[in-house]
Scaffold this motif. Structure first.
Motif, mmCIF file in Angstrom:
data_model
loop_
_atom_site.group_PDB
_atom_site.id
_atom_site.type_symbol
_atom_site.label_atom_id
_atom_site.label_comp_id
_atom_site.label_asym_id
_atom_site.label_seq_id
_atom_site.Cartn_x
_atom_site.Cartn_y
_atom_site.Cartn_z
ATOM 1 N N ASN A 180 25.476 26.878 33.227
ATOM 2 C CA ASN A 180 25.882 26.149 34.428
ATOM 3 C C ASN A 180 27.303 25.628 34.279
ATOM 4 O OD1 ASN A 180 23.340 26.490 35.662
ATOM 5 N ND2 ASN A 180 22.532 24.694 34.587
ATOM 6 N N CYS A 181 28.076 25.768 35.320
ATOM 7 C CA CYS A 181 29.460 25.292 35.315
ATOM 8 C C CYS A 181 29.523 23.786 35.562
ATOM 9 C CB CYS A 181 30.270 26.011 36.395
ATOM 10 S SG CYS A 181 30.467 27.783 36.103
ATOM 11 N N GLY A 182 30.580 23.151 35.039
ATOM 12 C CA GLY A 182 30.832 21.749 35.315
ATOM 13 C C GLY A 182 29.935 20.785 34.575
ATOM 14 N N GLU A 183 29.150 21.257 33.602
ATOM 15 C CA GLU A 183 28.259 20.367 32.863
ATOM 16 C C GLU A 183 28.019 20.921 31.470
ATOM 17 O OE1 GLU A 183 23.779 21.425 33.833
ATOM 18 O OE2 GLU A 183 24.926 21.176 35.706
ATOM 19 N N PHE A 184 27.586 20.034 30.578
ATOM 20 C CA PHE A 184 27.230 20.471 29.235
ATOM 21 C C PHE A 184 25.836 21.086 29.269
ATOM 22 C CE2 PHE A 184 30.628 17.609 27.857
ATOM 23 C CZ PHE A 184 31.220 18.381 26.865
ATOM 24 N N ASN A 185 25.742 22.309 28.782
ATOM 25 C CA ASN A 185 24.471 23.007 28.697
ATOM 26 C C ASN A 185 23.903 22.825 27.301
ATOM 27 O OD1 ASN A 185 24.308 25.172 31.231
ATOM 28 N ND2 ASN A 185 26.394 24.592 30.668
ATOM 29 N N LYS A 186 22.711 22.262 27.203
ATOM 30 C CA LYS A 186 22.029 22.173 25.920
ATOM 31 C C LYS A 186 21.426 23.534 25.625
ATOM 32 C CE LYS A 186 18.420 19.612 23.456
ATOM 33 N NZ LYS A 186 17.385 18.541 23.553
ATOM 34 N N ILE A 187 21.884 24.159 24.547
ATOM 35 C CA ILE A 187 21.461 25.516 24.232
ATOM 36 C C ILE A 187 20.029 25.508 23.716
ATOM 37 C CG2 ILE A 187 21.975 27.567 22.877
ATOM 38 C CD1 ILE A 187 24.038 26.828 25.076
ATOM 39 N N ASP A 188 19.188 26.265 24.397
ATOM 40 C CA ASP A 188 17.765 26.297 24.050
ATOM 41 C C ASP A 188 17.548 26.907 22.668
ATOM 42 O OD1 ASP A 188 17.084 25.192 26.483
ATOM 43 O OD2 ASP A 188 16.847 27.145 27.461
ATOM 44 N N MET A 189 16.626 26.320 21.912
ATOM 45 C CA MET A 189 16.225 26.848 20.617
ATOM 46 C C MET A 189 14.703 26.799 20.517
ATOM 47 S SD MET A 189 19.025 25.352 17.899
ATOM 48 C CE MET A 189 18.478 23.659 18.103
ATOM 49 N N GLN A 190 14.124 27.865 19.988
ATOM 50 C CA GLN A 190 12.683 27.923 19.799
ATOM 51 C C GLN A 190 12.377 28.268 18.347
ATOM 52 O OE1 GLN A 190 11.237 30.783 22.658
ATOM 53 N NE2 GLN A 190 11.282 29.295 24.341
ATOM 54 N N LEU A 191 11.547 27.463 17.706
ATOM 55 C CA LEU A 191 11.208 27.666 16.299
ATOM 56 C C LEU A 191 10.378 28.929 16.126
ATOM 57 C CD1 LEU A 191 11.186 26.547 13.375
ATOM 58 C CD2 LEU A 191 9.055 25.359 13.975
ATOM 59 N N GLN A 192 10.764 29.765 15.150
ATOM 60 C CA GLN A 192 10.029 30.983 14.818
ATOM 61 C C GLN A 192 9.181 30.799 13.555
ATOM 62 O OE1 GLN A 192 10.012 33.665 16.860
ATOM 63 N NE2 GLN A 192 11.293 32.419 18.218
ATOM 64 N N ASN A 193 9.811 30.352 12.470
ATOM 65 C CA ASN A 193 9.075 30.079 11.236
ATOM 66 C C ASN A 193 9.937 29.246 10.296
ATOM 67 O OD1 ASN A 193 10.660 31.854 9.396
ATOM 68 N ND2 ASN A 193 9.856 33.470 10.713
ATOM 69 N N GLN A 194 9.325 28.786 9.206
ATOM 70 C CA GLN A 194 10.054 27.991 8.209
ATOM 71 C C GLN A 194 9.776 28.450 6.789
ATOM 72 O OE1 GLN A 194 9.056 23.857 9.868
ATOM 73 N NE2 GLN A 194 11.104 23.565 9.061
ATOM 74 N N ASP A 195 9.256 29.633 6.614
ATOM 75 C CA ASP A 195 8.911 30.084 5.269
ATOM 76 C C ASP A 195 9.474 31.462 4.928
ATOM 77 O OD1 ASP A 195 7.392 31.615 6.928
ATOM 78 O OD2 ASP A 195 5.448 30.975 6.155
ATOM 79 N N GLU A 196 10.455 31.938 5.702
ATOM 80 C CA GLU A 196 11.036 33.251 5.428
ATOM 81 C C GLU A 196 12.252 33.155 4.523
ATOM 82 O OE1 GLU A 196 12.782 37.149 7.879
ATOM 83 O OE2 GLU A 196 12.169 35.338 8.964
ATOM 84 N N PHE A 197 13.078 32.129 4.722
ATOM 85 C CA PHE A 197 14.287 31.941 3.925
ATOM 86 C C PHE A 197 14.269 30.544 3.309
ATOM 87 C CE2 PHE A 197 15.418 34.961 7.269
ATOM 88 C CZ PHE A 197 15.967 35.997 6.532
ATOM 89 N N TYR A 198 14.767 30.475 2.069
ATOM 90 C CA TYR A 198 14.800 29.206 1.359
ATOM 91 C C TYR A 198 16.212 28.926 0.844
ATOM 92 C CZ TYR A 198 9.718 28.767 1.396
ATOM 93 O OH TYR A 198 8.413 28.628 1.797
ATOM 94 N N ALA A 199 16.549 27.640 0.810
ATOM 95 C CA ALA A 199 17.810 27.190 0.219
ATOM 96 C C ALA A 199 17.519 25.933 -0.587
ATOM 97 C CB ALA A 199 18.844 26.902 1.313
ATOM 98 N N ASP A 200 17.866 25.961 -1.869
ATOM 99 C CA ASP A 200 17.588 24.844 -2.778
ATOM 100 C C ASP A 200 16.104 24.490 -2.785
ATOM 101 O OD1 ASP A 200 20.345 24.648 -3.310
ATOM 102 O OD2 ASP A 200 20.634 23.380 -1.543
ATOM 103 N N GLY A 201 15.263 25.541 -2.678
ATOM 104 C CA GLY A 201 13.829 25.326 -2.722
ATOM 105 C C GLY A 201 13.216 24.795 -1.440
ATOM 106 N N ILE A 202 14.027 24.670 -0.397
ATOM 107 C CA ILE A 202 13.544 24.124 0.879
ATOM 108 C C ILE A 202 13.533 25.230 1.932
ATOM 109 C CG2 ILE A 202 13.983 22.438 2.709
ATOM 110 C CD1 ILE A 202 15.412 20.751 0.592
#
Length: 311
Positions: A180-202
């Motif tokens: 949308n023009c003339g306003e800040f668009n909050k970019i949609d995000m949808q969680l897929q998973n949290q166990d495919e990639f790890y960084a520092d064990g997290i």
């Protein structure tokens, strides 16, 4: 290194082509005259071995004649059509992994000469969501790859790991590439998973992000704080806000908490664009056991499932 290799290819093409041309125009006719004279004296056709003894072609000319067509084809292909790149880091995970070999479409945004990289012809403008290769603004000898987030005139905010974009729009325009023009668009995000990639064990959160007309996946490390003290501070803006100048682009890595991108050094000038990443043509795994005798650069497998177009 890529720039030096381009110059080397151009010089090799010009050198071999010049040697072949001089030999073809100057020395080849003289060899033909000697062969014709010998044939007239014998009154019979000479075999190739005899011809080679009477009028031998210099080795340098023979080599130039052999390699010139191949080198010229490689130079044209690499300079103006497609150039291969290897992904050296994880800053574009999960879209691109270490060990991916990609093709970059050199003519996507314009045709440039391979030596001085001056624009010869405009083709198109980068679009929001494109994965682009460009000359790193802090060291033009290095090529970087990131995703285009902000176009010229856009205002980009990255706050609490959430992306907001206020697009630059023409008068009377209500939407721009799905935003949308003339306003800040909050970019949609949808969680897929949290166990495919790890960084520092997290486990890192893999989310699908919708940049208007482009949908792609990103990684966010929930436990890692934003490094705002290292952000590029644009005059007259907040520390996590950037207004994209004319003929510039704001880029970010898909691995948001492991990417030194526009948040830290600013913008990519249009003239520094190399091309658009379009295809993964090979992908190697490098997962040696700590006790392995093989060096770390030796592949341990091939990820055939990754071959294909880049989102």
């Amino acid at each position: 290194m890529a720039g030096y290799f381009s110059i080397f290819l151009v010089l090799l093409t010009l050198g071999s082509g010049l040697i072949w041309l001089i030999d073809h125009l100057v020395y080849a006719p003289k060899r033909q005259a000697r062969i014709a004279l010998a044939q007239g004296a014998t009154g019979a056709e000479l075999d190739e071995e005899t011809i080679a003894q009477i009028a031998p072609q210099p080795a340098i000319a023979e080599t130039a004649q052999s390699i010139f067509p191949m080198i010229a084809a490689i130079t044209i292909f690499r300079s103006f059509l497609y150039e291969p790149f290897q992904i050296p880091s994880g800053s574009m995970m999960p879209t691109l992994l270490v060990g991916d070999f990609i093709l970059v479409e050199k003519f996507a945004y314009g045709v440039k000469d391979p030596v001085w990289r001056s624009q010869l012809m405009d083709v198109a403008e980068p679009e929001r969501g494109d994965s682009v290769v460009f000359k790193y603004p802090l060291d033009k000898k290095i090529d970087f790859i990131k995703r285009v987030i902000g176009l010229p005139g856009d205002t980009v905010v990255y706050r609490n790991k959430q992306l907001y974009i206020k697009p630059q729009c023409a008068e009377g325009q209500s939407t721009a590439q799905g935003l949308n023009c003339g306003e800040f668009n909050k970019i949609d995000m949808q969680l897929q998973n949290q166990d495919e990639f790890y960084a520092d064990g997290i486990g890192q959160a893999r989310l699908t992000e919708n940049l208007g007309n482009v949908t792609h996946d990103i990684l966010i490390n929930p436990a890692r704080p934003e490094q705002k003290m290292g952000y590029y501070q644009q005059p007259s803006t907040r520390i996590d806000e950037w207004i994209v100048p004319t003929d510039n682009y704001f880029v970010m890595g898909d691995n948001r908490d492991n990417s030194k991108d526009g948040r830290f050094w600013g913008f990519v000038d249009k003239k520094d664009l190399v091309g658009k990443a379009v295809f993964i043509w090979m992908s190697f795994e490098f997962e040696q056991d700590p006790d392995s005798i093989l060096p770390s650069w030796v592949p341990t497998g091939v990820r055939f499932e990754r071959l294909g177009s880049i989102q």
